[in-house]
Design an enzyme around this catalytic site. Structure first.
Site, short mmCIF file in Angstrom:
data_model
loop_
_atom_site.label_atom_id
_atom_site.label_comp_id
_atom_site.label_asym_id
_atom_site.label_seq_id
_atom_site.Cartn_x
_atom_site.Cartn_y
_atom_site.Cartn_z
N HIS A 7 -1.34 51.71 -30.48
CA HIS A 7 -0.99 53.13 -30.45
C HIS A 7 0.29 53.33 -29.64
CE1 HIS A 7 -3.42 52.79 -26.68
NE2 HIS A 7 -2.48 53.59 -26.20
N GLU A 56 -1.49 58.52 -29.26
CA GLU A 56 -2.36 58.95 -28.16
C GLU A 56 -1.65 60.06 -27.39
OE1 GLU A 56 -4.43 56.30 -24.90
OE2 GLU A 56 -2.41 56.88 -24.27
N HIS A 75 11.90 57.75 -29.40
CA HIS A 75 11.31 58.62 -30.39
C HIS A 75 10.36 57.84 -31.29
CE1 HIS A 75 14.71 56.98 -32.73
NE2 HIS A 75 13.88 57.09 -33.75
N GLU A 117 11.44 61.50 -35.52
CA GLU A 117 12.36 61.29 -36.64
C GLU A 117 11.59 61.39 -37.95
OE1 GLU A 117 15.48 57.90 -38.29
OE2 GLU A 117 14.27 57.49 -36.52
#
Length: 122
Positions: A7, A56, A75, A117
């Protein structure tokens, strides 16, 4: 020895506002939650329902101000199957923060200032 992604984590100031944003902007759904025994933090794992990768969101009870993201050079990227429809939706939401038409991408900003993005699906 093999490593696989589990994650990515983003700390959020207002969990409900963030959950609403990620559901509306990216169709992410809550997969599971974990509240600390002393309720000092809450983890919420979001899924796209397709890939095994999770996002998360961490909420800290004692955080008393929005996070300072510095230069915000990190990002997450999301591929979308209908780029034009996603662009229109994000325009309507007012969350597009940067566009790069020559690369065919754009970025949206979440309630905490994180950039996400958006790229056309393959």
């Amino acid at each position: 020895m093999n490593f696989t992604f589990a994650h990515n984590n983003l700390n959020v100031y207002d969990l409900e506002k963030s959950l609403d944003f990620y559901q509306k902007a990216l169709n992410l759904k809550v997969e599971r939650e974990k509240l600390a025994d002393d309720e000092s933090f809450k983890l919420v794992y979001l899924t796209d329902g397709v890939t095994p990768h999770l996002l998360e969101l961490t909420w800290l009870r004692d955080m008393d101000r929005p996070y300072e993201l510095g230069d915000n050079e990190i990002h997450l990227a999301f591929a979308v199957d209908d780029f034009d429809a996603a662009y229109r939706k994000h325009k309507e939401m007012g969350c597009i923060c940067f566009e790069n038409p020559s690369m065919g991408i754009y970025f949206i900003e979440d309630p905490d200032g994180y950039w996400l993005e958006i790229v056309p699906g393959k």
